[in-house]
Design a protein around this motif. Structure first.
Motif, mmCIF file in Angstrom:
data_model
loop_
_atom_site.group_PDB
_atom_site.id
_atom_site.type_symbol
_atom_site.label_atom_id
_atom_site.label_comp_id
_atom_site.label_asym_id
_atom_site.label_seq_id
_atom_site.Cartn_x
_atom_site.Cartn_y
_atom_site.Cartn_z
ATOM 1 N N UNK A 1 0.824 -1.215 0.000
ATOM 2 C CA UNK A 1 0.000 0.000 0.000
ATOM 3 C C UNK A 1 0.858 1.265 0.000
ATOM 4 N N UNK A 2 0.516 2.193 -0.893
ATOM 5 C CA UNK A 2 1.211 3.464 -0.960
ATOM 6 C C UNK A 2 2.635 3.368 -1.474
ATOM 7 N N UNK A 3 2.965 2.252 -2.110
ATOM 8 C CA UNK A 3 4.312 2.088 -2.648
ATOM 9 C C UNK A 3 5.346 1.694 -1.616
ATOM 10 N N UNK A 4 4.888 1.215 -0.468
ATOM 11 C CA UNK A 4 5.818 0.770 0.568
ATOM 12 C C UNK A 4 6.280 -0.654 0.272
ATOM 13 N N UNK A 5 7.303 -1.076 0.997
ATOM 14 C CA UNK A 5 7.845 -2.419 0.796
ATOM 15 C C UNK A 5 6.852 -3.478 1.269
ATOM 16 N N UNK A 6 6.660 -4.483 0.436
ATOM 17 C CA UNK A 6 5.777 -5.578 0.776
ATOM 18 C C UNK A 6 6.566 -6.819 1.163
ATOM 19 N N UNK A 7 5.847 -7.815 1.658
ATOM 20 C CA UNK A 7 6.474 -9.055 2.102
ATOM 21 C C UNK A 7 5.606 -10.227 1.672
ATOM 22 N N UNK A 8 6.215 -11.401 1.625
ATOM 23 C CA UNK A 8 5.425 -12.598 1.332
ATOM 24 C C UNK A 8 4.449 -12.849 2.484
ATOM 25 N N UNK A 9 3.284 -13.368 2.129
ATOM 26 C CA UNK A 9 2.268 -13.660 3.142
ATOM 27 C C UNK A 9 2.581 -14.989 3.822
ATOM 28 N N UNK A 10 2.373 -15.030 5.124
ATOM 29 C CA UNK A 10 2.594 -16.272 5.871
ATOM 30 C C UNK A 10 1.399 -17.199 5.716
#
Length: 219
Positions: free
Chosen positions: A157-166
């Motif tokens: 969201x908002x161009x922030x860093x994402x992560x893989x979902x657990x």
């Protein structure tokens, strides 16, 4: 003027003109035939404008046109045919994947493409720093781009860093083409075909089928 004012304007024009033609307040004594002819013309004009606004089934076409214009002007996203004021499709029931170029929410990415008609069939999900709250988007079948690249920078969201979902809780992943697999110290959801040290080939996909890494599909 007629097209924007509608039937009421034409009726007003007809009434105003008929007063002049009938001689009310005028010294001009027009023949009855001329009055009838002019009145007939105005009636026909009134009817033609009415036909332009009212369909054969009696429906108001102008209302449908207005609704269509409002849909085209949607500043948010279209969820199941309705315009929603949202930045992503997480609230769209049954269609949580966003086809970004088209501004629509979809249940899968099979019909998503960019403005040059290049397909964007890969279902990608990015989660927050706690590996929760997934946001889904349709992406290119390209191992150099998210999400097949495995690079989640600026994907949340908002161009922030994402992560893989657990997926530690019962192995549930948000994407139908995702595989719940061990990675490091936990279990994560990876999209079939995604670049990873984990072996996704032949593993069960969330939506059914087995992951075929050579085609990035579940069969």
């Amino acid at each position: 003027m007629f097209a924007t004012s509608g039937v009421g304007t034409v009726a007003w024009v007809a009434a105003a003109c008929s007063v002049g033609l009938s001689g009310a307040g005028s010294a001009n004594n027009s023949s009855d035939a001329s009055v009838v002819a002019d009145a007939t013309f105005l009636d026909a004009l009134d009817a033609s404008v009415e036909d332009a606004f009212i369909g054969n089934d009696g429906s108001q076409d102008v209302v449908d046109s207005t609704a269509a214009m409002e849909d085209v002007a949607c500043s948010g996203l279209r969820c199941n045919g309705q315009c929603i004021d949202a930045a992503d499709c997480t609230s769209c029931v049954g269609a949580t994947l966003q086809c970004i170029p088209q501004g629509v929410c979809t249940g899968d990415c099979s019909a998503c493409s960019d403005l040059q008609n290049t397909p964007m069939p890969i279902q990608c999900f990015s989660c927050d720093i706690n590996h929760e709250n997934p946001i889904g988007t349709c992406r290119y079948d390209d191992p150099s781009q998210f999400c097949l690249s495995g690079d989640y920078v600026m994907t949340y969201a908002g161009g922030t860093t994402g992560y893989r979902c657990e997926c530690t809780d019962g192995g549930i992943c948000p994407g139908a083409t995702q595989v719940c697999t061990p990675l490091g110290q936990s279990m994560f959801c990876l999209t079939c075909g995604e670049v990873t040290t984990a072996d996704l080939q032949g593993q069960s996909c969330q939506g059914g089928g087995m992951c075929q890494t050579n085609t990035d599909t579940c069969q």
